[in-house]
Motif scaffolding. Structure first.
Motif, mmCIF file in Angstrom:
data_model
loop_
_atom_site.group_PDB
_atom_site.id
_atom_site.type_symbol
_atom_site.label_atom_id
_atom_site.label_comp_id
_atom_site.label_asym_id
_atom_site.label_seq_id
_atom_site.Cartn_x
_atom_site.Cartn_y
_atom_site.Cartn_z
ATOM 1 N N ARG A 35 19.336 109.551 37.318
ATOM 2 C CA ARG A 35 18.852 110.885 37.720
ATOM 3 C C ARG A 35 17.825 110.784 38.848
ATOM 4 N NH1 ARG A 35 17.393 114.728 32.752
ATOM 5 N NH2 ARG A 35 17.326 116.155 34.528
ATOM 6 N N GLU A 36 16.971 109.795 38.755
ATOM 7 C CA GLU A 36 15.968 109.636 39.815
ATOM 8 C C GLU A 36 16.591 109.131 41.114
ATOM 9 O OE1 GLU A 36 13.114 107.010 38.140
ATOM 10 O OE2 GLU A 36 12.139 108.567 36.910
ATOM 11 N N ARG A 37 17.684 108.372 40.993
ATOM 12 C CA ARG A 37 18.332 107.861 42.193
ATOM 13 C C ARG A 37 19.117 108.962 42.908
ATOM 14 N NH1 ARG A 37 22.398 102.829 41.618
ATOM 15 N NH2 ARG A 37 20.494 101.947 40.641
ATOM 16 N N HIS A 38 19.620 109.937 42.154
ATOM 17 C CA HIS A 38 20.426 111.010 42.752
ATOM 18 C C HIS A 38 19.859 112.368 42.341
ATOM 19 C CE1 HIS A 38 23.319 107.809 43.567
ATOM 20 N NE2 HIS A 38 23.298 107.497 42.280
ATOM 21 N N PRO A 39 18.671 112.707 42.822
ATOM 22 C CA PRO A 39 18.047 113.973 42.395
ATOM 23 C C PRO A 39 18.786 115.211 42.879
ATOM 24 C CG PRO A 39 16.792 112.982 44.175
ATOM 25 C CD PRO A 39 17.820 111.977 43.788
ATOM 26 N N SER A 95 28.253 107.759 37.269
ATOM 27 C CA SER A 95 27.912 106.705 38.219
ATOM 28 C C SER A 95 28.850 106.751 39.418
ATOM 29 C CB SER A 95 28.012 105.325 37.547
ATOM 30 O OG SER A 95 27.125 105.232 36.449
ATOM 31 N N LEU A 96 28.304 106.418 40.573
ATOM 32 C CA LEU A 96 29.120 106.337 41.776
ATOM 33 C C LEU A 96 29.959 105.068 41.745
ATOM 34 C CD1 LEU A 96 26.540 107.517 44.467
ATOM 35 C CD2 LEU A 96 28.124 108.897 43.096
ATOM 36 N N ALA A 97 30.947 105.022 42.627
ATOM 37 C CA ALA A 97 31.877 103.898 42.629
ATOM 38 C C ALA A 97 31.150 102.568 42.806
ATOM 39 C CB ALA A 97 32.927 104.087 43.722
ATOM 40 N N GLU A 98 30.182 102.536 43.736
ATOM 41 C CA GLU A 98 29.477 101.280 43.970
ATOM 42 C C GLU A 98 28.585 100.881 42.797
ATOM 43 O OE1 GLU A 98 27.277 104.657 46.120
ATOM 44 O OE2 GLU A 98 29.340 103.936 45.886
ATOM 45 N N GLU A 99 28.262 101.837 41.918
ATOM 46 C CA GLU A 99 27.474 101.521 40.730
ATOM 47 C C GLU A 99 28.346 101.017 39.579
ATOM 48 O OE1 GLU A 99 23.967 104.872 41.492
ATOM 49 O OE2 GLU A 99 25.727 105.344 40.249
ATOM 50 N N VAL A 100 29.621 101.376 39.609
ATOM 51 C CA VAL A 100 30.539 100.938 38.553
ATOM 52 C C VAL A 100 31.008 99.502 38.785
ATOM 53 C CG1 VAL A 100 32.782 101.378 37.468
ATOM 54 C CG2 VAL A 100 31.293 103.291 38.090
ATOM 55 N N ILE A 101 31.089 99.092 40.063
ATOM 56 C CA ILE A 101 31.617 97.757 40.384
ATOM 57 C C ILE A 101 30.867 96.644 39.651
ATOM 58 C CG2 ILE A 101 31.887 96.095 42.262
ATOM 59 C CD1 ILE A 101 32.590 98.421 44.096
ATOM 60 N N PRO A 102 29.522 96.640 39.589
ATOM 61 C CA PRO A 102 28.842 95.563 38.846
ATOM 62 C C PRO A 102 29.133 95.571 37.346
ATOM 63 C CG PRO A 102 27.328 96.647 40.370
ATOM 64 C CD PRO A 102 28.557 97.492 40.305
ATOM 65 N N MET A 103 29.580 96.714 36.827
ATOM 66 C CA MET A 103 29.865 96.803 35.390
ATOM 67 C C MET A 103 31.299 96.435 35.051
ATOM 68 S SD MET A 103 27.793 100.247 34.207
ATOM 69 C CE MET A 103 28.322 101.343 35.532
ATOM 70 N N MET A 104 32.123 96.138 36.049
ATOM 71 C CA MET A 104 33.533 95.867 35.800
ATOM 72 C C MET A 104 33.779 94.661 34.883
ATOM 73 S SD MET A 104 35.769 97.992 36.773
ATOM 74 C CE MET A 104 37.171 96.913 36.553
ATOM 75 N N SER A 137 35.344 97.089 46.215
ATOM 76 C CA SER A 137 35.332 98.552 46.246
ATOM 77 C C SER A 137 36.345 99.052 45.234
ATOM 78 C CB SER A 137 35.669 99.075 47.644
ATOM 79 O OG SER A 137 36.984 98.706 48.010
ATOM 80 N N ILE A 138 36.198 100.314 44.846
ATOM 81 C CA ILE A 138 37.085 100.912 43.860
ATOM 82 C C ILE A 138 37.385 102.341 44.289
ATOM 83 C CG2 ILE A 138 35.159 101.651 42.389
ATOM 84 C CD1 ILE A 138 36.975 101.129 39.969
ATOM 85 N N THR A 139 38.634 102.732 44.174
ATOM 86 C CA THR A 139 39.041 104.070 44.587
ATOM 87 C C THR A 139 38.765 105.059 43.470
ATOM 88 O OG1 THR A 139 41.277 103.801 43.740
ATOM 89 C CG2 THR A 139 40.850 103.058 46.007
ATOM 90 N N PRO A 140 38.674 106.349 43.766
ATOM 91 C CA PRO A 140 38.468 107.363 42.709
ATOM 92 C C PRO A 140 39.566 107.349 41.657
ATOM 93 C CG PRO A 140 37.977 108.293 44.856
ATOM 94 C CD PRO A 140 38.571 106.943 45.111
ATOM 95 N N SER A 141 40.826 107.157 42.058
ATOM 96 C CA SER A 141 41.907 107.143 41.078
ATOM 97 C C SER A 141 41.793 105.927 40.162
ATOM 98 C CB SER A 141 43.259 107.144 41.790
ATOM 99 O OG SER A 141 43.403 105.988 42.606
ATOM 100 N N ASP A 142 41.430 104.779 40.733
ATOM 101 C CA ASP A 142 41.233 103.596 39.903
ATOM 102 C C ASP A 142 40.063 103.783 38.949
ATOM 103 O OD1 ASP A 142 43.360 102.282 40.994
ATOM 104 O OD2 ASP A 142 42.190 101.050 42.373
ATOM 105 N N LEU A 143 39.022 104.457 39.418
ATOM 106 C CA LEU A 143 37.869 104.712 38.549
ATOM 107 C C LEU A 143 38.270 105.578 37.361
ATOM 108 C CD1 LEU A 143 34.876 104.441 37.951
ATOM 109 C CD2 LEU A 143 34.447 106.372 39.482
ATOM 110 N N GLU A 144 39.115 106.572 37.591
ATOM 111 C CA GLU A 144 39.587 107.409 36.490
ATOM 112 C C GLU A 144 40.416 106.593 35.501
ATOM 113 O OE1 GLU A 144 39.026 110.513 35.556
ATOM 114 O OE2 GLU A 144 37.540 110.710 37.163
ATOM 115 N N SER A 145 41.225 105.674 36.028
ATOM 116 C CA SER A 145 42.013 104.820 35.140
ATOM 117 C C SER A 145 41.110 103.942 34.274
ATOM 118 C CB SER A 145 42.964 103.941 35.961
ATOM 119 O OG SER A 145 43.896 104.728 36.674
ATOM 120 N N VAL A 146 40.048 103.424 34.874
ATOM 121 C CA VAL A 146 39.098 102.595 34.133
ATOM 122 C C VAL A 146 38.423 103.418 33.038
ATOM 123 C CG1 VAL A 146 36.912 101.354 34.309
ATOM 124 C CG2 VAL A 146 38.703 100.954 35.996
#
Length: 364
Positions: A35-39, A95-104, A137-146
């Motif tokens: 929340r603080e990162r994306h006010p 989370s944004l796509a670049e924030e999800v990548i480290p959690m993969m 990087s991860i696409t929005p469609s791939d993020l939804e699949s995850v």
């Protein structure tokens, strides 16, 4: 401050309750950071509020303030985990796509643990993980699949816990019914001790000119063959016969239960399956001891219908009490299968995806 010591009415391991609380605090810190990162991101703010509400529900589920102590069961830990999973899913979604990548890596491990190798969602996540490691990087469609695969994996995890809970509840209820049955049998033996005596009448003398009456507690010596057998049976039977046999069978069953625990693995679920299995064996041993002696008295086992001492009757009661393991072995096997399935990862290799899916670059 909330309680941080074991509650007298706590069901399930205390460590699991504290694990839910600690995980809730960890996720709340991550949500505050997002929340603080994306006010200015309204989606992040809205989903974060919903996630915090789920964390509060998780804390309430494992607290003792809103529950009567007799209503508390290990299910409150599973409910808390459900709310934790929902909050974590919301964290991934906001989370944004670049924030999800480290959690993969963690996401992939979780999906592989709870979904079988042939599950299409698991295969898709494995393909996406390959792409992410290549392109970072991860696409929005791939993020939804995850996100979809993670949700299904969490559902599978909860279903495993519920299966164990239902199994433990069924075994517990059956145990209660057997305890009542054993109690009624013992009460019947006390009130009407001569209705169905656990006594034997082995012949005595040359040419079987007489017989004796042998019961678990009392014994009457030589009786002429032309005497009334029912009269002497009534004299020999005592109210303690059934109680003694059931106690002996219970002790034998407790030894069997202690022996069978060596094969039972522990479980990280709040439902103590080994305990309910051990409890099931005790009334079973008491009842099988009585029923086994009744079968012998009825001549069901040829050559063993004329025990000639109380010691022999007690010895056979021990054998029959221990033999309840023959009936409960299937229950033990089913329990071991459920516990193993809840704690063991889904090992195996997923079918290889098409080669284009492994080397292709994600679309932009």
């Amino acid at each position: 401050m909330p309680d941080i010591i074991p509650h007298p009415s706590e069901f399930g391991p205390w460590e699991l309750r504290e694990g839910v609380r600690a995980r809730a605090s960890e996720l709340e810190a991550l949500l505050i950071e997002r929340r603080e990162r994306h006010p200015d991101n309204s989606k992040v703010q809205a989903l974060a509020v919903e996630a915090v509400q789920e964390l509060n529900k998780a804390r309430d589920a494992v607290s003792h303030s809103g529950y009567h102590r007799w209503y508390k069961t290990g299910a409150h830990l599973t409910v808390g985990q459900i709310h934790l999973d929902t909050a974590h899913n919301l964290l991934l979604r906001l989370s944004l796509a670049e924030e999800v990548i480290p959690m993969m890596p963690g996401i992939l491990a979780f999906v592989q643990e709870h979904l079988p190798p042939s599950d299409p969602r698991r295969i898709k996540v494995e393909v996406i993980d390959q792409r992410v490691r290549q392109a970072d990087s991860i696409t929005p469609s791939d993020l939804e699949s995850v996100l979809d695969a993670v949700g299904c994996a969490r559902g599978a995890s909860i279903r495993k816990a519920l299966q164990i809970r239902n199994f433990a509840a069924i075994v517990a209820w059956v145990t209660v019914i057997l305890v009542l049955g054993a109690g009624l049998v013992a009460l019947m033996g006390v009130v009407r001790d001569n209705t169905l005596p656990l006594c034997f009448t082995p012949p005595l003398g040359v040419g079987r000119t007489g017989y004796q009456v042998v019961c678990p507690v009392e014994r009457i010596g030589f009786i002429p063959a032309d005497s009334d057998i029912n009269h002497y049976l009534n004299l020999a039977t005592t109210p303690a016969d059934y109680v003694v046999v059931e106690l002996v069978g219970l002790v034998a069953a407790s030894i069997s239960a202690a022996t069978s625990l060596r094969k039972m693995r522990g479980t990280t679920t709040p439902y103590n399956v080994p305990v309910v299995l051990a409890a099931l064996k005790l009334p079973m041993g008491a009842l099988t001891a009585v029923l086994g002696l009744l079968l012998m008295r009825g001549g069901f086992v040829p050559g063993l219908a004329a025990l000639d001492s109380s010691a022999q009757i007690i010895a056979w009661a021990i054998v029959f009490g221990y033999s309840q393991q023959l009936f409960t072995r299937l229950v033990d096997s089913q329990a071991e299968t459920l516990v193993h399935a809840s704690s063991a990862p889904r090992v195996g290799t997923s079918p290889p995806p098409p080669s284009s899916g492994l080397v292709g670059q994600p679309t932009t």
